[in-house]
Design a protein around this motif. Structure first.
Motif, PDB file in Angstrom:
ATOM      1  N   VAL A  27      67.396 -47.033  88.552  1.00 14.39           N
ATOM      2  CA  VAL A  27      67.461 -46.963  90.002  1.00 14.39           C
ATOM      3  C   VAL A  27      68.565 -47.871  90.515  1.00 14.39           C
ATOM      4  O   VAL A  27      69.286 -47.541  91.450  1.00 14.39           O
ATOM      5  N   VAL A  28      68.728 -49.044  89.897  1.00 15.43           N
ATOM      6  CA  VAL A  28      69.806 -49.939  90.319  1.00 15.43           C
ATOM      7  C   VAL A  28      71.152 -49.305  90.001  1.00 15.43           C
ATOM      8  O   VAL A  28      72.077 -49.344  90.805  1.00 15.43           O
ATOM      9  N   ALA A  29      71.258 -48.698  88.814  1.00 17.57           N
ATOM     10  CA  ALA A  29      72.505 -48.038  88.468  1.00 17.57           C
ATOM     11  C   ALA A  29      72.789 -46.878  89.413  1.00 17.57           C
ATOM     12  O   ALA A  29      73.901 -46.705  89.902  1.00 17.57           O
ATOM     13  N   LEU A  83      63.789 -51.505  94.696  1.00 19.36           N
ATOM     14  CA  LEU A  83      64.019 -50.311  93.900  1.00 19.36           C
ATOM     15  C   LEU A  83      62.971 -50.244  92.799  1.00 19.36           C
ATOM     16  O   LEU A  83      62.798 -51.196  92.034  1.00 19.36           O
ATOM     17  N   ILE A  84      62.267 -49.115  92.730  1.00 23.52           N
ATOM     18  CA  ILE A  84      61.086 -48.998  91.884  1.00 23.52           C
ATOM     19  C   ILE A  84      61.240 -47.834  90.917  1.00 23.52           C
ATOM     20  O   ILE A  84      61.679 -46.747  91.294  1.00 23.52           O
ATOM     21  N   GLY A  85      60.871 -48.059  89.660  1.00 20.14           N
ATOM     22  CA  GLY A  85      60.827 -46.995  88.669  1.00 20.14           C
ATOM     23  C   GLY A  85      59.401 -46.783  88.220  1.00 20.14           C
ATOM     24  O   GLY A  85      58.720 -47.732  87.834  1.00 20.14           O
ATOM     25  N   SER A  86      58.935 -45.549  88.284  1.00 15.66           N
ATOM     26  CA  SER A  86      57.561 -45.232  87.904  1.00 15.66           C
ATOM     27  C   SER A  86      57.504 -44.732  86.473  1.00 15.66           C
ATOM     28  O   SER A  86      58.424 -44.056  85.996  1.00 15.66           O
ATOM     29  N   ASP A  87      56.388 -44.989  85.786  1.00 13.29           N
ATOM     30  CA  ASP A  87      56.238 -44.517  84.406  1.00 13.29           C
ATOM     31  C   ASP A  87      55.593 -43.146  84.329  1.00 13.29           C
ATOM     32  O   ASP A  87      55.351 -42.635  83.255  1.00 13.29           O
ATOM     33  N   THR A  88      55.318 -42.521  85.473  1.00 17.65           N
ATOM     34  CA  THR A  88      54.718 -41.191  85.422  1.00 17.65           C
ATOM     35  C   THR A  88      55.714 -40.181  84.887  1.00 17.65           C
ATOM     36  O   THR A  88      56.916 -40.271  85.143  1.00 17.65           O
ATOM     37  N   ARG A  89      55.259 -39.199  84.145  1.00 18.83           N
ATOM     38  CA  ARG A  89      56.139 -38.160  83.602  1.00 18.83           C
ATOM     39  C   ARG A  89      55.815 -36.799  84.195  1.00 18.83           C
ATOM     40  O   ARG A  89      56.405 -35.799  83.816  1.00 18.83           O
ATOM     41  N   VAL A  90      54.865 -36.741  85.093  1.00 19.61           N
ATOM     42  CA  VAL A  90      54.431 -35.457  85.629  1.00 19.61           C
ATOM     43  C   VAL A  90      55.590 -34.750  86.320  1.00 19.61           C
ATOM     44  O   VAL A  90      56.235 -35.297  87.205  1.00 19.61           O
ATOM     45  N   VAL A 106      58.994 -50.622  86.374  1.00 15.03           N
ATOM     46  CA  VAL A 106      60.287 -51.254  86.620  1.00 15.03           C
ATOM     47  C   VAL A 106      60.396 -51.508  88.118  1.00 15.03           C
ATOM     48  O   VAL A 106      60.248 -50.595  88.917  1.00 15.03           O
ATOM     49  N   THR A 107      60.623 -52.755  88.480  1.00 16.10           N
ATOM     50  CA  THR A 107      60.766 -53.106  89.897  1.00 16.10           C
ATOM     51  C   THR A 107      61.904 -54.101  90.037  1.00 16.10           C
ATOM     52  O   THR A 107      61.905 -55.142  89.380  1.00 16.10           O
ATOM     53  N   MET A 108      62.886 -53.771  90.881  1.00 24.01           N
ATOM     54  CA  MET A 108      64.035 -54.648  91.112  1.00 24.01           C
ATOM     55  C   MET A 108      64.223 -54.874  92.606  1.00 24.01           C
ATOM     56  O   MET A 108      64.262 -53.915  93.382  1.00 24.01           O
ATOM     57  N   LEU A 109      64.334 -56.122  92.971  1.00 23.13           N
ATOM     58  CA  LEU A 109      64.663 -56.494  94.339  1.00 23.13           C
ATOM     59  C   LEU A 109      66.159 -56.759  94.419  1.00 23.13           C
ATOM     60  O   LEU A 109      66.689 -57.608  93.710  1.00 23.13           O
TER      61      LEU A 109
END
Length: 430
Positions: A27-29, A83-90, A106-109
């Motif tokens: 998400v940061v990238a 910026l948040i990354g979820s581990d869901t794959r649905v 994954v969570t980045m401020l």
């Protein structure tokens, strides 16, 4: 030199049947690739993409008010984006496994200074034990009571993006009016749009969980290989989530150097692909899902040196009650929080790379000896490996090729690990 006795490392976040679907760290990238483009090109691209934007999400009332009325480039004390990354794959890339409940693994401020001279991206470990406020899940309507100590990565499942924002605000004392959630499909699309990202590997990486097998040296990663590199935990450092954070910083720094150095931003087709990869794979808060906001951040970041783009890990220490968890290193975290609250320009210590990264063996180059070609790097900095250093402690100092600290920046405590985007570092296998 006397022998040093090290205690066993806690492999934080090693949970049964949970695979490390955390490639959404990019998400940061993705955001950086969009935000770093020049104003005119971005306005057209972002406008077109936002018209077909994915879902938007509302934050708390106070955050909504700030985002709707403020000019993101002129917010007093700087702008904060979560910026948040979820581990869901649905519903995602060839998904054949269902992980119950989305988690913010994954969570980045991202803090953009008011003078637009520094960007700081703070990574929060998923296994960090923190207070989580009462939250209502927007999808189910279920209300979860406040918890004085819970795993950080349960906040998303409790109350969606807004709950993660509230948790980080409580933890840092910052106001966060903008947020975005990304799926890991964007990793493949972003890396493909760039034609791959050159990543240095200091020691071979062999991870049967992700299927990633890399020899030592420099590798151009794109598509599923880039995805696997960002997912791997078992293949780097001590196998912990903290090791993965530092390895991910190696990739993100290399990506930012590529985006800012080789004409990427002057190629309209590449810009369109980058914007599409980012925005089509993100759920944005109402305030962030506006052309004015994205173009404003692009304008603010235009020309910023990669030496002033810092990636840091939020300060933690081992949880004394559970070796698979970490807790906040209160004193050091307070120092970082206050620096962000007061919008202080900071620098990292001279030997503060993370558990799974180290300085490139070639000064100013990559593992294969390629010389630096980054015109935005300014005074490129180096660091030594601290792979395997227990969380909450600093590594044994080593002499870097170039000092990290500058006279105009306030040095952060040496126990805060990370790197600037200008540093050429290598991921350390295990």
């Amino acid at each position: 030199m006397p022998a040093v006795t090290r205690r066993p490392f806690a492999r934080h976040g090693k949970q049964a049947r949970r695979r490390a679907w955390t490639s959404a760290v990019t998400v940061v990238a993705a955001a950086a690739a969009v935000l770093l483009v020049s104003g005119t090109s971005l306005a057209a691209i972002a406008g077109a993409q936002l018209k077909a934007a994915p879902q938007t999400v509302q934050l708390s009332t106070d955050d909504q008010s700030t985002a709707k009325t403020a000019d993101i480039t002129a917010i007093k004390g700087g702008a904060n984006i979560l910026l948040i990354g979820s581990d869901t794959r649905v519903g995602q890339f060839d998904s054949d496994e269902h992980v119950e409940g989305a988690r913010n693994d994954v969570t980045m401020l991202v803090h953009l200074s008011q003078d637009h001279q520094q960007l700081t991206a703070v990574s929060f470990p998923r296994d960090l034990m923190v207070p989580i406020p009462a939250c209502t899940n927007p999808a189910t309507g279920t209300t979860y009571p406040a918890a004085s100590s819970a795993m950080f990565n349960t906040a998303l499942g409790n109350g969606g993006v807004s709950c993660v924002v509230d948790t980080v605000e409580n933890l840092t004392g910052l106001s966060i009016p903008y947020a975005g959630l990304i799926t890991f499909d964007g990793v493949i699309e972003m890396s493909n749009a760039l034609g791959g990202v050159d990543v240095c590997v200091a020691q071979p990486i062999d991870d049967t969980f992700t299927g990633l097998h890399l020899t030592a040296g420099s590798h151009k990663l794109e598509g599923t290989d880039a995805l696997a590199f960002l997912r791997t935990r078992h293949g780097v450092g001590d196998g912990s989530d903290l090791a993965r954070i530092s390895s991910q910083q190696v990739f993100l720094s290399a990506l930012l150097r590529k985006v800012t150095a080789d004409g990427t931003l002057s190629n309209p087709l590449t810009l369109y692909k980058l914007a599409g990869a980012a925005l089509s794979n993100m759920t944005l808060s109402d305030g962030l899902a506006r052309t004015r906001t994205i173009v404003g951040v692009a304008t603010a970041l235009r020309g910023m040196s990669t030496a002033n783009m810092l990636f840091v890990q939020y300060p933690v220490a081992d949880d004394p009650t559970n070796p698979a968890r970490v807790v906040v290193d209160e004193q050091t975290a307070h120092t970082l929080n206050v620096a962000l609250q007061n919008d202080v320009r900071t620098s990292l210590g001279d030997s503060t790379t993370g558990r799974a990264s180290q300085e490139s063996p070639s000064s100013g180059g990559t593992a294969s000896g390629t010389p630096s070609s980054d015109p935005s790097a300014g005074t490129s900095t180096g660091g030594s490996s601290s792979a395997g250093t227990p969380s909450g402690t600093s590594s044994t100092p080593a002499t870097p090729s170039t000092p990290k600290r500058t006279a105009t920046a306030t040095p952060l405590p040496s126990s805060i690990t990370g790197q600037s985007a200008s540093e050429r570092t290598c991921s350390v296998g295990n």
